[in-house]
Each structure stands twice: as C-alpha cells, then as structure tokens.
Design a protein around this motif. Structure first.
Motif, short mmCIF file in Angstrom:
data_model
loop_
_atom_site.label_atom_id
_atom_site.label_comp_id
_atom_site.label_asym_id
_atom_site.label_seq_id
_atom_site.Cartn_x
_atom_site.Cartn_y
_atom_site.Cartn_z
N ARG A 3 58.71 53.40 -23.18
CA ARG A 3 58.13 52.42 -22.26
C ARG A 3 56.83 51.87 -22.85
O ARG A 3 56.04 52.60 -23.43
CB ARG A 3 57.86 53.09 -20.93
N ARG A 4 56.62 50.59 -22.70
CA ARG A 4 55.40 49.92 -23.17
C ARG A 4 54.47 49.71 -21.98
O ARG A 4 54.91 49.42 -20.88
CB ARG A 4 55.73 48.57 -23.79
N PHE A 5 53.18 49.83 -22.24
CA PHE A 5 52.17 49.62 -21.21
C PHE A 5 51.24 48.51 -21.67
O PHE A 5 50.76 48.52 -22.80
CB PHE A 5 51.38 50.91 -20.97
N ALA A 6 50.99 47.57 -20.78
CA ALA A 6 50.14 46.42 -21.12
C ALA A 6 48.67 46.81 -21.20
O ALA A 6 47.92 46.24 -21.99
CB ALA A 6 50.34 45.30 -20.11
N THR A 7 48.26 47.79 -20.39
CA THR A 7 46.86 48.19 -20.36
C THR A 7 46.76 49.72 -20.25
O THR A 7 47.73 50.38 -19.87
CB THR A 7 46.13 47.59 -19.14
N PHE A 8 45.57 50.22 -20.54
CA PHE A 8 45.36 51.65 -20.36
C PHE A 8 45.45 52.01 -18.88
O PHE A 8 45.96 53.07 -18.53
CB PHE A 8 44.00 52.08 -20.93
N ALA A 9 44.96 51.17 -17.99
CA ALA A 9 45.03 51.45 -16.55
C ALA A 9 46.47 51.62 -16.10
O ALA A 9 46.78 52.51 -15.30
CB ALA A 9 44.34 50.33 -15.76
N GLU A 10 47.36 50.80 -16.63
CA GLU A 10 48.78 50.92 -16.31
C GLU A 10 49.33 52.25 -16.83
O GLU A 10 50.07 52.95 -16.14
CB GLU A 10 49.54 49.74 -16.94
N PHE A 11 48.95 52.61 -18.05
CA PHE A 11 49.38 53.88 -18.60
C PHE A 11 48.83 55.05 -17.78
O PHE A 11 49.55 56.00 -17.49
CB PHE A 11 48.93 54.03 -20.06
N TYR A 12 47.56 54.97 -17.39
CA TYR A 12 46.93 56.08 -16.68
C TYR A 12 47.62 56.33 -15.34
O TYR A 12 47.79 57.49 -14.94
CB TYR A 12 45.44 55.83 -16.51
N ALA A 13 48.02 55.30 -14.65
CA ALA A 13 48.75 55.47 -13.40
C ALA A 13 50.06 56.22 -13.66
O ALA A 13 50.43 57.14 -12.92
CB ALA A 13 49.03 54.12 -12.75
N HIS A 14 50.75 55.85 -14.73
CA HIS A 14 51.97 56.56 -15.12
C HIS A 14 51.65 58.00 -15.51
O HIS A 14 52.36 58.93 -15.13
CB HIS A 14 52.63 55.82 -16.29
#
Length: 100
Positions: free
Chosen positions: A2-13
C-alpha cells in the motif's frame, strides 16, 4: 504494498496495526530501550550500545506483532515511516494521546 500520500495517512494506518495493548506496550518499551542505548553510547563512548539499540527496539516490537497483534511489522514494508511512527507513538503515549 500500500502507498501512502503523507506521513499522517501512514500514521493513522500504523495506529490501526497497533491496536493490541500488549503490542503498544512492547513498542513503547522498545523505543525507550533505543533511547537509553543511544544515551549510554554517548555517555560511555562505547559503540556496542549502538548495536544493542536496534536489537532491543525491533526485538520487543516484533514480539508484539508476532505474539499479540498477529500481523507483519510495518518496518518490513515502510522502514522509514515505521521508524518515525515509533517515535511519534512514543511521544503520543507520553502526552496521553495513545493509551498503553
């Protein structure tokens, strides 16, 4: 992967991948051990502490994933984001934003 556009998006995951309290506690202990090992390396000027840091940090975190969370550590897919997220989660625990 999975690709994440931002670190915030990754951190939620990332937080979702650490829903188990025992896993979060082991991550917290591992990150604390890393910090302690880095301080010990600086104070004693003994590079062996630099070897202990990732062993303690990843060792405790991976025990959490394999024994309690039953998922694969994010380090295997997103190593830099995962490392940063460990320290952000550590900070969030200290601030009471994430519960242990």
């Amino acid at each position: 992967m999975r690709r994440f556009a931002t670190f915030a998006e990754f951190y939620a995951h990332y937080l979702g991948e650490h829903a188990n309290r025992a896993c979060r506690r082991l991550h917290f202990a591992g990150t604390l051990a890393v910090i302690a090992a880095l301080v010990a390396a600086a104070v004693t000027r003994d590079a062996r502490w630099l070897v202990a840091a990732p062993l303690a940090g990843y060792g405790l975190a991976w025990i959490g994933h394999f024994c309690f969370e039953h998922n694969r550590p994010a380090t295997l897919r997103h190593p830099l984001y995962s490392l940063a997220a460990d320290f952000v989660m550590f900070n969030d625990v200290l601030r009471g934003r994430v519960k242990l």
